[in-house]
Scaffold this motif. Structure first.
Motif, PDB file in Angstrom:
ATOM      1  N   GLY A  65       0.804  -1.218   0.000  1.00  0.00           N
ATOM      2  CA  GLY A  65       0.000   0.000   0.000  1.00  0.00           C
ATOM      3  C   GLY A  65       0.834   1.263   0.000  1.00  0.00           C
ATOM      4  N   SER A  69       0.682   3.862  -3.161  1.00  0.00           N
ATOM      5  CA  SER A  69       0.073   5.181  -2.986  1.00  0.00           C
ATOM      6  C   SER A  69       1.076   6.284  -2.653  1.00  0.00           C
ATOM      7  CB  SER A  69      -0.975   5.121  -1.873  1.00  0.00           C
ATOM      8  OG  SER A  69      -0.351   4.927  -0.614  1.00  0.00           O
ATOM      9  N   THR A 124      -7.826   5.926  -0.114  1.00  0.00           N
ATOM     10  CA  THR A 124      -6.459   5.583  -0.503  1.00  0.00           C
ATOM     11  C   THR A 124      -5.551   5.349   0.700  1.00  0.00           C
ATOM     12  OG1 THR A 124      -4.609   6.261  -1.907  1.00  0.00           O
ATOM     13  CG2 THR A 124      -5.667   7.990  -0.631  1.00  0.00           C
ATOM     14  N   SER A 153      -4.591   3.287  -4.827  1.00  0.00           N
ATOM     15  CA  SER A 153      -4.187   2.113  -4.039  1.00  0.00           C
ATOM     16  C   SER A 153      -5.071   0.908  -4.349  1.00  0.00           C
ATOM     17  CB  SER A 153      -4.234   2.435  -2.546  1.00  0.00           C
ATOM     18  OG  SER A 153      -5.505   2.945  -2.179  1.00  0.00           O
TER      19      SER A 153
END
Length: 205
Positions: A65, A69, A124, A153
């Protein structure tokens, strides 16, 4: 931030097809999960929670993640693993099937009833925590959940949902109790919410 024209934009034929197919599968899965008793529901909650919240898997999802992102840090993100366990703990303490409350002096008996198909908008900043937590709540109430991840994400959210779907299959339940859209943007999220029976949205408008 999306412009006003982007927010009013309609979905593409490909997005419409993905949405139609997701809802068709969701309705079939709903017909199955609606028949489950409390013990079966609670077992599924435990299975999906553990599939994501075990330390090894959640560490991988956190790293994924952050790389995808560009947001967050490993320490604070890892702390969210305990939130999933907290959601599970709270869910398991409650009844959600059959008679869930009785008020004899008023002659009231409350029964747990599924809401249906839930649209979950994933921010996100929580591509792993939000799907896991809302999956537990959805399954606990014998609902099905369609997730619309944030484009920044979406791969992490898709992987999180994939792991939970595998957990459902291992328990002999339909994987389509949980689904994750892939062709996502604001119009797609809006179209999902317009068709769902219930909306759980975390984040912006």
């Amino acid at each position: 931030m999306a412009t006003a024209s982007e927010e009013k934009k309609s979905i593409t034929p490909e997005q419409q097809q993905e949405l139609d197919e997701a809802f068709e599968r969701a309705r079939k899965a709903l017909a199955v999960i609606e028949t489950y008793d409390q013990a079966r529901v609670d077992r599924l909650c435990q299975a999906v929670a553990w599939s994501v919240a075990n330390k090894q898997t959640f560490t991988r999802l956190v790293d994924m993640g952050i790389q995808e992102s560009g947001l967050g840090d490993p320490v604070s993100r890892m702390g969210k693993r305990m939130k999933i366990r907290g959601v599970l703990r709270d869910a398991l303490r409650q009844r959600s099937v059959g008679v869930i409350e009785e008020i004899p002096e008023k002659g009231i008996v409350k029964y747990g009833k599924p809401a249906g198909i839930i649209a979950c908008i994933v921010p996100t900043t929580n591509p792993d925590l939000t799907p896991a937590g809302n999956a537990i709540y959805g399954i606990k109430a014998r609902d099905v959940v369609i997730f619309s991840p944030h484009p920044r994400s979406k791969k992490t959210s898709y992987e999180t949902v994939r792991l939970m779907r595998e957990a459902l299959e291992r328990e002999g339940a339909p994987a389509d109790i949980l689904q994750c859209l892939t062709k996502v943007n604001i119009p797609m999220s809006q179209a999902l919410m317009a068709r769902a029976d219930l909306i759980i949205a975390t984040g912006g408008q």
